[in-house]
Design a protein around this motif. Structure first.
Motif, mmCIF file in Angstrom:
data_model
loop_
_atom_site.group_PDB
_atom_site.id
_atom_site.type_symbol
_atom_site.label_atom_id
_atom_site.label_comp_id
_atom_site.label_asym_id
_atom_site.label_seq_id
_atom_site.Cartn_x
_atom_site.Cartn_y
_atom_site.Cartn_z
ATOM 1 N N THR A 1 0.938 -1.284 0.044
ATOM 2 C CA THR A 1 0.194 0.410 -0.204
ATOM 3 C C THR A 1 1.405 1.178 -0.421
ATOM 4 O O THR A 1 0.681 2.374 -1.196
ATOM 5 N N ALA A 2 1.918 1.225 0.945
ATOM 6 C CA ALA A 2 2.949 2.267 0.632
ATOM 7 C C ALA A 2 3.302 2.918 0.100
ATOM 8 O O ALA A 2 3.512 3.450 -1.210
ATOM 9 N N ARG A 3 3.941 1.530 -1.089
ATOM 10 C CA ARG A 3 4.575 1.861 -2.603
ATOM 11 C C ARG A 3 3.417 2.446 -3.325
ATOM 12 O O ARG A 3 3.652 3.062 -4.382
ATOM 13 N N ARG A 4 2.254 1.645 -3.543
ATOM 14 C CA ARG A 4 1.324 1.832 -4.462
ATOM 15 C C ARG A 4 0.964 3.745 -4.288
ATOM 16 O O ARG A 4 0.261 4.371 -5.268
ATOM 17 N N LEU A 5 0.612 4.584 -2.663
ATOM 18 C CA LEU A 5 1.284 5.577 -2.781
ATOM 19 C C LEU A 5 1.622 6.433 -2.627
ATOM 20 O O LEU A 5 1.523 7.389 -2.099
ATOM 21 N N ASN A 6 3.518 5.318 -2.541
ATOM 22 C CA ASN A 6 4.591 6.564 -2.880
ATOM 23 C C ASN A 6 4.123 7.015 -2.060
ATOM 24 O O ASN A 6 4.467 8.773 -1.791
ATOM 25 N N MET A 7 4.092 6.518 -0.270
ATOM 26 C CA MET A 7 4.036 7.046 0.872
ATOM 27 C C MET A 7 4.781 6.162 1.767
ATOM 28 O O MET A 7 5.342 4.944 1.313
ATOM 29 N N HIS A 8 5.878 7.048 3.024
ATOM 30 C CA HIS A 8 6.910 6.326 3.551
ATOM 31 C C HIS A 8 5.502 5.220 4.744
ATOM 32 O O HIS A 8 5.176 5.460 5.112
ATOM 33 N N ARG A 9 6.156 3.556 4.463
ATOM 34 C CA ARG A 9 5.957 2.509 5.323
ATOM 35 C C ARG A 9 5.364 3.307 6.929
ATOM 36 O O ARG A 9 3.935 2.681 7.088
ATOM 37 N N ARG A 10 6.158 4.067 7.272
ATOM 38 C CA ARG A 10 5.880 4.196 8.621
ATOM 39 C C ARG A 10 4.692 5.273 8.982
ATOM 40 O O ARG A 10 3.656 5.081 9.530
#
Length: 183
Positions: A162-171
């Protein structure tokens, strides 16, 4: 704007198609209290079967369902009954799908979670007047949160994907998911 009371009893049929069973149940009860004869379906296949069996005067259709696209139901209903008034609901809309929904016969396109009053205003609005804007529209924070939740569910609750697809850091995503939904 016309009212439901002005319609004959046989013209108050409403088909609800949504795969969120809790939302579907709440909306079904609310619409019955307001005088509609409600049938509900939670898949595209059930929606298409209901349209083929007895095309309703009104329909509220979720855009994305587990077994396909709700626009199939909108298109089938418009073919069977061109005068039917359809509102498309979605948790994550964009201009392209809104235009497609209207081209297929929808009279309005509402963001979830829409309440029964918003749905009725959209269903019963006449061509000359537009429905009033919602009293309490979703905040930008709520829209963002809903989008993140939807992508998270589509990624089968995999935080890293999800973080990868949203271009967001996992934390960052984990902190957002740990919080309550904004109002």
């Amino acid at each position: 704007m016309s009212t439901l009371e002005n319609l004959p009893e046989n013209e108050r049929s409403l088909l609800l198609v949504d795969d969120d069973k809790a939302f579907l149940s709440r909306l079904e009860r609310a619409m019955e209290r307001r005088g509609f004869a409600v049938r509900s379906a939670d898949t595209v296949a059930q929606g298409l079967a209901a349209v083929a069996e007895n095309p309703p005067s009104f329909a509220v259709v979720d855009l994305r369902l587990e077994d396909g696209n709700g626009l199939e139901v909108v298109s089938a209903l418009h073919e069977k009954r061109p005068d039917a008034r359809v509102v498309v609901l979605t948790g994550y809309g964009n201009i392209a799908t809104a235009v497609t929904a209207v081209k297929l016969g929808a009279v309005d396109y509402l963001a979830k979670p829409a309440d029964a009053d918003d749905v009725i205003n959209a269903l019963l609005a006449s061509g000359e007047t537009k429905p009033e804007p919602p009293e309490n529209p979703m905040s930008a924070d709520r829209v963002r949160w809903e989008h993140i939740q939807r992508v998270y569910e589509l990624c089968e609750r995999n935080v890293s994907e999800t973080a990868r697809r949203l271009n967001m850091h996992r934390r960052t995503l984990q902190r957002i998911l740990a919080k309550r939904a904004p109002r």
